[in-house]
Design a protein around this motif. Structure first.
Motif: not given
Length: 161
Positions: A10-35
């Motif tokens: 993917v190169y710079a010219e492959d993008f258009t304004p308004g395009q939406i990218l889905e980035l996935g998800d992440h669950t934040v555990s208490k251990a991760e947060l505190v660490d």
């Protein structure tokens, strides 16, 4: 660790304004947060559950730096590793409207705001959001990535201008 950079698709010219990218998800555990906070932002409302329960937020909350790190990880894992990235120019207008708490499931999206091409490279500006499982925005940031254009990426360059 692999020392060979990936071949971008993917190169710079492959993008258009308004395009939406889905980035996935992440669950934040208490251990991760505190660490994370213990190592990088050891304020009591990030690391001391008993004290945090009595504080303004009525419980532990993630550091803003941790929230940005999660967003960067999601962005890198889902899209940046396929992009012809030269460098990130920075995050602008970073906001944390709602705190991140242990157990939150954060989902990332990025919307392309502007693409500027100069013949060899491009600047891709985007608006990135992380939302929690209740669809509350926990991070809003604008960021700019400098990328190669397709033809320039296959031509040897004399340096970084």
């Amino acid at each position: 660790m692999n020392a060979t950079p990936p071949s971008p698709s993917v190169y710079a010219e492959d993008f258009t304004p308004g395009q939406i990218l889905e980035l996935g998800d992440h669950t934040v555990s208490k251990a991760e947060l505190v660490d994370f906070a213990t190592r990088w932002d050891a304020q009591w409302f990030h690391i001391d559950e008993e004290a945090a329960d009595q504080g303004h937020f009525r419980g532990l909350i993630a550091s803003g730096v941790h929230t940005i790190a999660i967003a960067q990880r999601l962005l890198t894992q889902t899209v940046l590793n396929q992009w012809a990235v030269i460098a990130g120019l920075g995050f602008d207008k970073v906001r944390f409207p709602v705190p991140v708490r242990p157990g939150n499931v954060l989902t990332g999206t990025a919307q392309i705001a502007e693409v500027t091409l100069d013949g060899t490279r491009g600047r891709v500006k985007m608006e990135m959001r992380l939302t929690d499982q209740d669809d509350h925005t926990v991070l809003y940031a604008e960021l700019t990535i400098v990328m190669w254009q397709r033809e320039q990426a296959t031509t040897p360059s004399g340096g970084f201008n």
